[in-house]
Design an enzyme around this catalytic site. Sequence first.
Site, short mmCIF file in Angstrom:
data_model
loop_
_atom_site.label_atom_id
_atom_site.label_comp_id
_atom_site.label_asym_id
_atom_site.label_seq_id
_atom_site.Cartn_x
_atom_site.Cartn_y
_atom_site.Cartn_z
N ASP A 11 20.87 -28.81 -44.59
CA ASP A 11 20.65 -27.41 -44.23
C ASP A 11 21.71 -26.58 -44.94
O ASP A 11 22.90 -26.72 -44.67
CB ASP A 11 20.74 -27.24 -42.71
CG ASP A 11 20.16 -25.92 -42.24
OD1 ASP A 11 19.81 -25.09 -43.10
OD2 ASP A 11 20.08 -25.71 -41.01
N ASP A 105 15.69 -23.71 -47.76
CA ASP A 105 17.07 -24.17 -47.62
C ASP A 105 17.23 -25.38 -46.73
O ASP A 105 18.35 -25.69 -46.30
CB ASP A 105 17.94 -23.03 -47.08
CG ASP A 105 17.49 -22.57 -45.69
OD1 ASP A 105 16.30 -22.75 -45.36
OD2 ASP A 105 18.33 -22.03 -44.96
N GLU A 106 16.17 -26.11 -46.47
CA GLU A 106 16.25 -27.18 -45.48
C GLU A 106 15.27 -28.29 -45.84
O GLU A 106 14.14 -28.02 -46.23
CB GLU A 106 15.92 -26.60 -44.10
CG GLU A 106 16.10 -27.53 -42.95
CD GLU A 106 15.78 -26.85 -41.62
OE1 GLU A 106 15.90 -27.52 -40.59
OE2 GLU A 106 15.36 -25.66 -41.63
#
Length: 494
Positions: A11, A105-106
């Site tokens: 993350d 983003d993860e």
Amino acid sequence: MRPVPTILHLDMDAFYASAEQASKPSLRGKPVVVGGLGPRGVVATASYEARRFGVHSAMPMAQARRLAPNAAYLVPRFALYRAVSDQVMELLGRLSPLVEPLSLDEAFVDLEAGGTADDTASALAIGEQLREAIEAVTGLSGSVGLAGSKMLAKIASEEAKPDGIMLIEPGTEREMLAPMPVRTLPGVGPATADHLRRAGMTTVDDLAEAGEAELVRLLGKAHGSSLHRMASGHDDRPVVAERDAKSVSVEDTFDTDLHDRVRVRSEVERLADRCVQRLRAAERSGRTVVLKVRRYDFSTLTRSETLRGPTDDPTVVREAAARLLESVDTTGGVRLLGVGVTGLADYTQEDLFAQAADERAAAGLAAALAAGPAGGAEAVGEAGADEDRPQPVEPEPESAEQLAARRWPAGHDVRHDTHGHGWVQGSGVGRVTVRFEEPESAPGRVRTFRIDDPELRPADPLPLLRDPADYSSWPASLPKSRSGAVSSGGESRP
């Protein structure tokens, strides 16, 4: 559950805000808030400097401005975020064929499937080295969680934030989860948490002790059984490399309610075009067009129309969205509009009926033009006019302030013929203020121009200026791991 912690969850830390700080030297170490800047906007991401003032994602932007009046407030630049995300996902893809992106983003990574880790030591080493590689390539930091299941890996990365790594040893799950609030578990939102609180359950340990039968009684069989298993630390979901998108959509919230019906329709058509752009970027087509309208009283209406076949034709989507709008009463005002496409496919099937209508219209125009100068205007009028159809009315012109906000969003990139590359600090009163700097430059100077200055124009974002050459063979050859916050089995160590 795996007996070894080979599921990794990455993350990125305050991703949008961190990317803005990396690309704007003058904002490094300062509070940055990214989101919609109008009075009805919400925070998408806040840097850790802004979070110290109480700003957080999903907060109304007006409240954020009260808490941190001196922060930099920027409009998102998704082109930059996607470019950085692609770099990060490419690094993850080198670790395993099983990478499951959850957002820009993860992502989850199955290290065992890639043969890059098979025990606690190797998993921890690859996690630390991944963070090193991401920082070297993008200049940004990410937090890593490692565990024997997806649920625990995600919890671990959240506990490791910011810029840390946490590994949960198999066998310690129950002890680690026990004191955590029930909202820690996936699927427990505010309503479920409140329902459990009224039943006397506020921690994960309370759920585990209550037993499956009690949770099923409170929440139903599917949700209750699943929650009890998670509270006991069990999660058998695999990492799935392909996650098919179910829909593509865009929406806008307006600073003031729209009352002009013509303006509402023009906004719907603009959103339809943006939606098709995203659809084509994903190399997909869709069969069902969906219109979302939130009215002045916060009531939200959705309308949908299923086409004869999948399409990525902007004209077809615009016309379908406009037809859906005709069935919605907008007289009281509209605060939000959205257009989406569902029923996605990997191919398109042209609407033959619409195509035939276009051909008939083209034939009519050709015949009118062939009638010659004397009868041309009259013939065109007969071919194109419809007495029962209201004639189009031009929408109300936008003010100079609205035009400036649309053309010069705060934080977006510009280029000046004399001063080079910069970004918009703000606009208003017919002026736009620009700071001229690049990712690897020193903090730049600020200058102000007229909003119609012919030497100033919008520009594409610059890359974050990182050279990944040293990582071309990664993960076969890696530098030594940096120090970072590492936890194992709930125990923290430097």
